[in-house]
Write an enzyme that holds these catalytic residues in place. Structure first.
Site, PDB file in Angstrom:
ATOM      1  N   CYS A 124      -7.059  12.335 -22.122  1.00  0.00           N
ATOM      2  CA  CYS A 124      -5.946  12.911 -23.216  1.00  0.00           C
ATOM      3  C   CYS A 124      -5.912  12.350 -24.531  1.00  0.00           C
ATOM      4  CB  CYS A 124      -4.878  13.960 -23.099  1.00  0.00           C
ATOM      5  SG  CYS A 124      -3.714  13.251 -21.910  1.00  0.00           S
TER       6      CYS A 124
ATOM      7  N   HIS B 147       1.359  13.351 -21.725  1.00  0.00           N
ATOM      8  CA  HIS B 147       0.230  14.135 -21.934  1.00  0.00           C
ATOM      9  C   HIS B 147       0.242  14.088 -23.376  1.00  0.00           C
ATOM     10  CE1 HIS B 147      -3.609  17.545 -21.779  1.00  0.00           C
ATOM     11  NE2 HIS B 147      -2.741  17.706 -22.567  1.00  0.00           N
TER      12      HIS B 147
END
Length: 722
Positions: free
Chosen positions: A403, A658
């Site tokens: 990510c 994330h």
């Protein structure tokens, strides 16, 4: 028989003529009786023949006279006489014993018993107290008499009889086996076990020593019996069971990995490193030998590991770093600088097709990915750089912990100033190896331009990073990874004029000074790729802005003894201050919000600061201090105006989280949110939610801010973007 006149009179016979003729004669006879019998004679005379008996026989004859044949018995035996008279020889018994008399008379000594007990009497008479039982029960009677209700069973079954009588069908078993008998009778061969061990007995009989455990714990019982308290775990989990029992959820890991298991369970792939090296373990796992240094010193750790005490300065100031360290520049710049030159990354080797026939594994991978979304010409121009953005925003697949890479690639891809320089290099048609970052980035952007599905994979680019010794599939710090990718680009573009343009695009030039109390000022020029801005920890509802963070960064700060302790030429007891002044600013201004703070105590963990930092869409740097050199050169601080271009946001904790990115499109000036392959249009209000200050750690907070410089009409144009 002659009747006396009295009796005749009493019977109403006198005067009837029956005795009229004889009366005188009769009277004479009586008189003769009186004369012959004396006092009795009168009776005889008076009382007729009956009284003659009385006279002769005294009182007994009166009974005879009154009672006929019974009279003598009555006279002889008194009140019993009537019975003797009526019953003959039995009469005496009847007279003596009443109703029992006849039985006594008939049966002798047994008579009384027969009389009292009826048909049982003879037995009672013959056998005493047992007689009634014998009479009632025949041959069993004596046993019944002697043993009560058990007697019949004793008579029928011998020594077992009492048990049978007392316990029914189980009696014989009880007699033969004692207290276990009833259990044996009820449960067969398992009975003795049941008797000895209760409900577990059947299990013990069937399974031996493990039986009680099987009874108590079911299918796990044999394991518990063999292995103790760990048995149930062993039964459920196999060979790992004992470990799970002893160590809980970490047990399977401990079984598989030994002493490192608990750490692996808690921390994943980094666990073994954490077990061996403590809090630095995750860093060592991620960064190898430099890991402990990175853990202790943050992004500067690798440099400190390679260069010792000078490492932080080299990291902060590039090639000037060693000079700054020797010249007693403060270690405080650990937290104020970023490297520009990344020479510790090995460049990609040139591609030699003579050995592989042009079909190396890496080359084939590149070729395959080039054609995933259609036939692409590597040197073809990207339409969007000329204002016709072909397919809009395209998502990137998450290939596993990628990510952070995806967010940075999107920020590069949607920056026309950056892609124009990259396209310029690509059109040169240089032959490169599979590890060439600029080439891999160009091919990825080709795929994104040609995509019809709205999503592509960055597999080729990730593979290329791996060839450059970058560990792709792990957690990354976005700012650190930005520096790695940018330095690889600088190393591998090689064309000096393009390197210069790329640096001009991101490079921030500052003047760093240290001033002691004597008035001595030491000045050095430094180049940074980002400004690491402090984040103040404030309570919810507090206000801290990006402008506040910039002011704190540029405010001179006093150096502590610990920072100056390594330098013998700088007295520890003398105060000094350090500060920065701007010299020039780039086209793309990279502002990093220092949300990750160093451990408070040795051995501690890095913390994340979730406080709110409000940032504007439009930013003016005219309030920041600039160097005299810049003022003389007329760099025009009044024209240092910027517009927010991208926000890299992080959610989670320092070691696990994330990344997503918010980018403002240059085509329609709208904000888009790119969460890996998911792309959506959002409002500015949605972007402001990344300010921070939320209760949940999983709410996004801005970490990197990319501002694009706003061009003024009076500014000279550059080669970039033309």
């Amino acid at each position: 028989m002659l009747l006396s006149p009295c009796r005749a009179r009493n019977l109403g016979l006198l005067g009837s003529g029956v005795f009229a003729r004889d009366w005188t004669k009769e009277l004479d006879v009586y008189r003769a009786d009186i004369a012959a019998h004396g006092v009795y004679g009168a009776d005889i005379t008076v009382h007729s023949v009956d009284w003659a008996d009385i006279a002769v026989h005294s009182v007994d004859w009166a009974d005879i006279t009154a009672h006929g044949v019974y009279g003598a018995d009555i006279a002889a035996h008194g009140v019993y006489g009537a019975d003797l008279a009526a019953h003959g020889v039995y009469g005496a018994d009847i007279a003596a014993h009443g109703v029992y008399g006849a039985d006594i008379a008939a049966h002798g000594v047994y008579g009384a018993d027969i009389a009292a007990h009826g048909v049982y009497g003879a037995d009672i008479a013959a056998h005493g107290v047992y007689g009634a039982d014998i009479a009632a029960h025949g041959v069993y009677g004596a046993y019944i008499a002697a043993h009560g209700v058990y007697g019949a069973d004793i008579a029928a079954h011998g020594v077992y009889g009492a048990y049978i009588a007392a316990h029914g069908v189980y009696g014989a078993y009880i007699a033969a086996h004692g207290v276990y008998g009833a259990y044996i009778a009820a449960h067969g061969v398992y009975g003795a076990y049941i008797a000895a061990h209760g409900v577990y007995g059947a299990y013990i009989a069937a399974h031996g020593v493990y039986g009680a455990y099987i009874a108590a714990h079911g299918v796990y019982g044999a394991y518990i019996a063999a292995h103790g308290v760990y048995g149930a775990y062993i039964a459920a989990h196999g060979v790992y069971g004992a470990y799970i029992a002893a160590h809980g959820v970490y047990g399977a890991y401990i079984a598989a990995h030994g002493v490192y298991g608990a750490y692996i369970a808690a921390h994943g792939v980094y666990g073994a490193y954490i077990a061996a090296h403590g809090v630095y373990g995750a860093y060592i796992a991620a960064h190898g030998v430099y890991g402990a240094y990175i853990a202790a010193h943050g992004v500067y750790g690798a440099y400190i590991a390679a260069h010792g005490v000078y490492g932080a300065d080299i990291a902060a100031h590039g090639v000037y770093g060693a000079d700054i360290a020797v010249s007693c520049f403060s270690l405080h710049c650990f937290f104020k600088g970023r490297i520009v030159s990344g020479r510790n990354f090995r460049p990609a080797r040139p591609l030699d097709n003579s050995d592989t026939g042009g079909n190396s594994a890496d080359d084939l991978t590149a070729g395959r990915l080039d054609k995933e979304e259609g036939q692409i010409q590597p040197q073809s121009p990207w339409p969007y750089t000329n204002g016709s953005f072909k397919n809009g925003i395209v998502g990137l697949e998450n290939d596993g912990l990628t990510c952070c890479v995806n967010a940075l690639l999107q920020s590069f891809y949607l920056t026309p100033q950056f892609t124009s320089i990259l396209q310029w290099w690509d059109q040169r048609g240089e032959v490169v190896g599979p590890g060439n970052i600029p080439y891999a980035m160009c091919r990825l952007f080709d795929q994104m331009q040609a995509s019809v599905s709205g999503m592509v994979s960055a597999e080729m680019f990730l593979h290329c990073l791996g060839l450059n010794h970058v560990k792709v599939y792990q957690q990354h710090d976005a700012e650190e990874l930005f520096l790695i990718i940018f330095n690889l680009l600088m190393d591998q573009i090689q064309a000096p004029e393009m390197v210069k343009e790329m640096k001009r695009l991101y490079e921030i030039k500052v003047e760093q000074f240290v001033k002691c109390d004597s008035g001595t000022v030491t000045v050095k020029d430094s180049s940074l790729l980002s400004l690491p801005l402090p984040v103040r920890e404030i309570g919810r509802g507090g206000v801290f802005t990006l402008e506040d963070a910039l002011k704190e960064f540029f405010n001179p700060q006093e150096l502590t003894r610990n920072v100056r302790s390594f330098c013998p030429d700088f007295p520890r007891d003398k105060p000094a201050v350090q500060g920065f002044k701007l010299v020039s600013v780039p086209e793309i201004l990279n502002l990093q919000l220092n949300r990750f703070s160093a451990p408070i105590s040795p051995g501690g963990l890095i913390r994340k600061i979730y406080s709110s930092v409000a940032f504007p869409e439009n930013l003016n740097l005219d309030h920041l201090p600039i160097s005299e050199k810049s003022q003389k050169a007329g760099n025009g601080q009044e024209r240092w105006l910027y517009q927010l271009h991208a926000v890299l946001a992080h959610s989670g904790i320092p070691l696990f989280g994330h990344y997503t990115v918010y980018v403002k499109s240059f085509r329609d000036s709208k904000w888009y949110h790119m969460n890996d392959s998911k792309v959506s249009q959002v409002s500015w209000a949605k972007v402001t939610q990344t300010f921070g200050g939320h209760a949940s750690i999983w709410t996004e907070t801005a970490y990197m801010l990319l501002y694009k410089r706003v061009k003024q009409e009076t500014e000279p144009s550059s080669a970039a973007g033309q």
